[in-house]
Design a protein around this motif. Structure first.
Motif, PDB file in Angstrom:
ATOM      1  N   GLY A  70      64.088  57.906  47.615  1.00  0.00           N
ATOM      2  CA  GLY A  70      64.614  58.700  48.720  1.00  0.00           C
ATOM      3  C   GLY A  70      66.105  58.938  48.643  1.00  0.00           C
ATOM      4  O   GLY A  70      66.760  59.196  49.664  1.00  0.00           O
ATOM      5  N   ILE A  71      66.656  58.885  47.451  1.00  0.00           N
ATOM      6  CA  ILE A  71      68.103  59.063  47.277  1.00  0.00           C
ATOM      7  C   ILE A  71      68.421  60.545  47.169  1.00  0.00           C
ATOM      8  O   ILE A  71      67.787  61.274  46.400  1.00  0.00           O
ATOM      9  N   GLY A  72      69.397  60.999  47.968  1.00  0.00           N
ATOM     10  CA  GLY A  72      69.716  62.416  47.997  1.00  0.00           C
ATOM     11  C   GLY A  72      71.087  62.678  48.572  1.00  0.00           C
ATOM     12  O   GLY A  72      71.984  61.829  48.481  1.00  0.00           O
ATOM     13  N   PRO A  73      71.284  63.831  49.198  1.00  0.00           N
ATOM     14  CA  PRO A  73      72.592  64.203  49.736  1.00  0.00           C
ATOM     15  C   PRO A  73      73.159  63.141  50.680  1.00  0.00           C
ATOM     16  O   PRO A  73      72.432  62.573  51.503  1.00  0.00           O
ATOM     17  N   GLY A  74      74.442  62.879  50.518  1.00  0.00           N
ATOM     18  CA  GLY A  74      75.114  61.889  51.348  1.00  0.00           C
ATOM     19  C   GLY A  74      75.052  60.479  50.795  1.00  0.00           C
ATOM     20  O   GLY A  74      75.685  59.567  51.346  1.00  0.00           O
ATOM     21  N   HIS A  75      74.311  60.281  49.721  1.00  0.00           N
ATOM     22  CA  HIS A  75      74.166  58.951  49.126  1.00  0.00           C
ATOM     23  C   HIS A  75      75.016  58.822  47.859  1.00  0.00           C
ATOM     24  O   HIS A  75      75.381  59.823  47.240  1.00  0.00           O
ATOM     25  N   GLU A  76      75.292  57.582  47.490  1.00  0.00           N
ATOM     26  CA  GLU A  76      76.029  57.283  46.273  1.00  0.00           C
ATOM     27  C   GLU A  76      75.223  56.332  45.388  1.00  0.00           C
ATOM     28  O   GLU A  76      74.476  55.488  45.899  1.00  0.00           O
ATOM     29  N   VAL A  77      75.377  56.503  44.085  1.00  0.00           N
ATOM     30  CA  VAL A  77      74.730  55.617  43.110  1.00  0.00           C
ATOM     31  C   VAL A  77      75.803  55.137  42.147  1.00  0.00           C
ATOM     32  O   VAL A  77      76.505  55.945  41.533  1.00  0.00           O
ATOM     33  N   ILE A  78      75.913  53.825  41.993  1.00  0.00           N
ATOM     34  CA  ILE A  78      76.916  53.243  41.103  1.00  0.00           C
ATOM     35  C   ILE A  78      76.366  53.172  39.688  1.00  0.00           C
ATOM     36  O   ILE A  78      75.246  52.702  39.464  1.00  0.00           O
ATOM     37  N   THR A  79      77.162  53.642  38.739  1.00  0.00           N
ATOM     38  CA  THR A  79      76.748  53.599  37.336  1.00  0.00           C
ATOM     39  C   THR A  79      77.995  53.527  36.454  1.00  0.00           C
ATOM     40  O   THR A  79      79.122  53.418  36.930  1.00  0.00           O
ATOM     41  N   THR A  80      77.776  53.587  35.158  1.00  0.00           N
ATOM     42  CA  THR A  80      78.864  53.508  34.182  1.00  0.00           C
ATOM     43  C   THR A  80      79.284  54.900  33.723  1.00  0.00           C
ATOM     44  O   THR A  80      78.436  55.782  33.590  1.00  0.00           O
ATOM     45  N   PRO A  81      80.566  55.107  33.455  1.00  0.00           N
ATOM     46  CA  PRO A  81      80.987  56.403  32.901  1.00  0.00           C
ATOM     47  C   PRO A  81      80.807  56.475  31.394  1.00  0.00           C
ATOM     48  O   PRO A  81      80.956  57.546  30.810  1.00  0.00           O
ATOM     49  N   PHE A  82      80.480  55.320  30.760  1.00  0.00           N
ATOM     50  CA  PHE A  82      80.342  55.314  29.308  1.00  0.00           C
ATOM     51  C   PHE A  82      78.858  55.286  28.949  1.00  0.00           C
ATOM     52  O   PHE A  82      78.268  54.241  28.662  1.00  0.00           O
ATOM     53  N   THR A  83      78.273  56.482  28.982  1.00  0.00           N
ATOM     54  CA  THR A  83      76.843  56.653  28.746  1.00  0.00           C
ATOM     55  C   THR A  83      76.585  58.130  28.463  1.00  0.00           C
ATOM     56  O   THR A  83      77.486  58.960  28.599  1.00  0.00           O
ATOM     57  N   PHE A  84      75.346  58.451  28.106  1.00  0.00           N
ATOM     58  CA  PHE A  84      74.978  59.848  27.938  1.00  0.00           C
ATOM     59  C   PHE A  84      74.951  60.532  29.302  1.00  0.00           C
ATOM     60  O   PHE A  84      74.693  59.903  30.333  1.00  0.00           O
ATOM     61  N   ALA A  85      75.181  61.832  29.308  1.00  0.00           N
ATOM     62  CA  ALA A  85      75.326  62.585  30.556  1.00  0.00           C
ATOM     63  C   ALA A  85      74.116  62.484  31.468  1.00  0.00           C
ATOM     64  O   ALA A  85      74.249  62.585  32.698  1.00  0.00           O
ATOM     65  N   ALA A  86      72.913  62.272  30.916  1.00  0.00           N
ATOM     66  CA  ALA A  86      71.701  62.257  31.744  1.00  0.00           C
ATOM     67  C   ALA A  86      71.772  61.224  32.860  1.00  0.00           C
ATOM     68  O   ALA A  86      71.192  61.424  33.927  1.00  0.00           O
ATOM     69  N   THR A  87      72.479  60.125  32.637  1.00  0.00           N
ATOM     70  CA  THR A  87      72.570  59.079  33.659  1.00  0.00           C
ATOM     71  C   THR A  87      73.188  59.633  34.937  1.00  0.00           C
ATOM     72  O   THR A  87      72.634  59.475  36.031  1.00  0.00           O
ATOM     73  N   LEU A  93      71.614  65.840  40.306  1.00  0.00           N
ATOM     74  CA  LEU A  93      70.435  66.677  40.563  1.00  0.00           C
ATOM     75  C   LEU A  93      69.673  66.213  41.801  1.00  0.00           C
ATOM     76  O   LEU A  93      69.067  67.024  42.507  1.00  0.00           O
ATOM     77  N   ALA A  94      69.693  64.914  42.051  1.00  0.00           N
ATOM     78  CA  ALA A  94      69.036  64.386  43.259  1.00  0.00           C
ATOM     79  C   ALA A  94      69.831  64.703  44.518  1.00  0.00           C
ATOM     80  O   ALA A  94      69.332  64.510  45.634  1.00  0.00           O
ATOM     81  N   GLY A  95      71.052  65.194  44.353  1.00  0.00           N
ATOM     82  CA  GLY A  95      71.898  65.541  45.494  1.00  0.00           C
ATOM     83  C   GLY A  95      72.879  64.457  45.865  1.00  0.00           C
ATOM     84  O   GLY A  95      73.644  64.612  46.826  1.00  0.00           O
ATOM     85  N   ALA A  96      72.886  63.345  45.123  1.00  0.00           N
ATOM     86  CA  ALA A  96      73.766  62.224  45.426  1.00  0.00           C
ATOM     87  C   ALA A  96      75.044  62.294  44.596  1.00  0.00           C
ATOM     88  O   ALA A  96      75.239  63.199  43.779  1.00  0.00           O
ATOM     89  N   LYS A  97      75.911  61.296  44.774  1.00  0.00           N
ATOM     90  CA  LYS A  97      77.198  61.249  44.087  1.00  0.00           C
ATOM     91  C   LYS A  97      77.229  60.053  43.149  1.00  0.00           C
ATOM     92  O   LYS A  97      77.007  58.925  43.574  1.00  0.00           O
ATOM     93  N   PRO A  98      77.523  60.268  41.856  1.00  0.00           N
ATOM     94  CA  PRO A  98      77.707  59.124  40.961  1.00  0.00           C
ATOM     95  C   PRO A  98      79.070  58.470  41.205  1.00  0.00           C
ATOM     96  O   PRO A  98      80.086  59.168  41.326  1.00  0.00           O
ATOM     97  N   VAL A  99      79.074  57.170  41.306  1.00  0.00           N
ATOM     98  CA  VAL A  99      80.315  56.401  41.457  1.00  0.00           C
ATOM     99  C   VAL A  99      80.450  55.518  40.225  1.00  0.00           C
ATOM    100  O   VAL A  99      79.582  54.686  39.949  1.00  0.00           O
ATOM    101  N   PHE A 100      81.519  55.728  39.480  1.00  0.00           N
ATOM    102  CA  PHE A 100      81.654  55.059  38.191  1.00  0.00           C
ATOM    103  C   PHE A 100      82.345  53.709  38.307  1.00  0.00           C
ATOM    104  O   PHE A 100      83.285  53.538  39.085  1.00  0.00           O
ATOM    105  N   VAL A 101      81.846  52.768  37.501  1.00  0.00           N
ATOM    106  CA  VAL A 101      82.433  51.440  37.376  1.00  0.00           C
ATOM    107  C   VAL A 101      82.629  51.181  35.888  1.00  0.00           C
ATOM    108  O   VAL A 101      81.740  51.486  35.075  1.00  0.00           O
ATOM    109  N   ASP A 102      83.767  50.628  35.526  1.00  0.00           N
ATOM    110  CA  ASP A 102      84.109  50.467  34.111  1.00  0.00           C
ATOM    111  C   ASP A 102      83.186  49.471  33.398  1.00  0.00           C
ATOM    112  O   ASP A 102      82.455  48.696  34.019  1.00  0.00           O
ATOM    113  N   ILE A 103      83.266  49.496  32.066  1.00  0.00           N
ATOM    114  CA  ILE A 103      82.439  48.652  31.211  1.00  0.00           C
ATOM    115  C   ILE A 103      83.189  47.384  30.799  1.00  0.00           C
ATOM    116  O   ILE A 103      84.399  47.274  30.964  1.00  0.00           O
ATOM    117  N   LYS A 104      82.450  46.446  30.242  1.00  0.00           N
ATOM    118  CA  LYS A 104      83.046  45.303  29.550  1.00  0.00           C
ATOM    119  C   LYS A 104      83.324  45.742  28.109  1.00  0.00           C
ATOM    120  O   LYS A 104      82.446  46.325  27.471  1.00  0.00           O
TER     121      LYS A 104
END
Length: 368
Positions: A70-87, A93-104
């Protein structure tokens, strides 16, 4: 020299793969044929997950997982910026916002120590990536998610087959998503992917979403997508499953031998760190080198193919750029994007070829 040797793999599996393809051509059920259910059962058993849902691609797997949660507009998902674009792509595409966190910097996977500070009231999920074939720090990530009531969706496009603390990738969080793109450790001959979960409700939602949201024929109970994996592609993966365990062990052995040869060569190359409580299936055998463009060119001149996964982190991509992002943000991702380089890797890589690669790498890195 092949960067990924799919031809040798096919020759070894040719009778089985051909027979599997011929069976589909004979029965003619090209969509949702019997091979789909057979593959799902075998993959669920392999990972230990209760449910496996095959889908059209690894990208579709991530999108369907987000939609099922049920993730969509107005929501955020935390992920890494060092990955393939599909992440990040699927989050948008789901309408949410990716929030980037750095890698080790050691393993190039998301740093769990930085995740909690990125959580806001809009956060709904964390999407770690098993980059290069090693599962991220899932226990720490799952604990953070539990404290904040978040879902964890493992992007296991590169780590399928890997083990984390005795558990298989895709069965270490609420949802696991993988890809069967041809170059993956377990690949088909086109696009394909799968979702894994132990949650009955989520599994039902994901099954419905992949078939246009249908709970039964022409009864659309939710918004869905055309996300089914073709029967032919399922048949090919079934053929490849026959020696998948052997391939995983070979990948680990070849990865260990790469490390041994590189260290013995004295080449100024930094290796990826693999934690002692897990393994790596080396979807790519990636090292870190200074002056990468010159090293890549020198290897090319010696007939050694290479690749860069990935040359520009997502926060610097026009489609996913972080507004007003300071230059010092995500320093480890920025650094990794400048130094990572992948060498030829497959289960059929022979010792002589591997030695040739390392000799060329030593020559290239010591002369540039």
């Amino acid at each position: 020299m092949q960067f990924i040797d799919l031809k040798s793999q096919y020759q070894a599996l040719k009778p089985s793969i051909n027979a599997r393809i011929q069976a589909v051509l004979d029965h003619g059920q090209f969509i949702m044929g019997p091979e789909v259910a057979e593959l799902e059962a075998k993959l669920a058993a392999y990972t230990g997950a209760k449910h496996c849902i095959t889908v059209a691609s690894g990208t579709e797997a991530l999108l369907i997982a987000l939609m099922a949660e049920g993730i969509g507009p107005g929501h955020e998902v935390i992920t890494t910026p060092f990955t393939f674009a599909a992440t990040a792509e699927t989050i948008v595409l789901a309408g949410a916002k990716p929030v980037f966190v750095d890698i080790k910097p050691g393993d190039c996977n998301i740093d769990p120590a930085l995740i909690e500070a990125a959580i806001t009231p809009a956060t709904r999920a964390i999407m770690p990536v098993g980059l290069y074939g090693q599962v991220a720090d899932m226990d720490e990530i799952n604990a953070i998610a539990a404290r904040h009531g978040l879902s964890v969706i493992e992007d296991a496009a590169q780590s399928f087959g890997a083990t984390y603390k005795g558990r298989k990738s895709c069965n270490v969080s609420r949802i696991g998503a993988t890809s069967f793109f041809p170059s993956k450790p377990l690949g088909c001959y086109g696009d394909g992917g799968a979702l894994f979960t132990n949650d009955d409700v989520l599994a039902q939602a994901m099954r419905e979403i992949r078939t246009h949201g249908q709970s039964q024929r022409y009864l659309h109970t939710r918004v869905g997508v055309g996300g089914r994996m073709d029967t032919l592609q399922c048949a090919i993966v079934l053929g490849k499953l026959e020696r998948f365990e052997w391939e995983i062990e070979e990948r680990k052995r070849i990865g260990a031998r790469y490390a041994e040869l590189i260290r013995a060569s004295g080449a100024p190359v930094e290796l990826l760190q693999v934690a002692p409580d897990r393994d790596c299936v080396w979807a790519q055998y990636t090292v870190k080198v200074a002056n990468r463009p010159a090293v890549v060119e020198a290897l090319k001149q010696q007939g050694i193919p290479t690749a860069v996964h990935y040359p520009r982190p997502l926060h610097k991509q026009p489609a996913y750029a972080v507004p007003d992002c300071p230059a010092e943000a995500f320093p480890h991702s920025n650094w990794a994007a400048d130094v990572v380089m992948s060498l030829p890797m497959s289960a059929d890589l022979d010792a002589a070829t591997q030695e040739r690669v390392v000799q060329a790498l030593r020559s290239a890195t010591t002369q540039v």
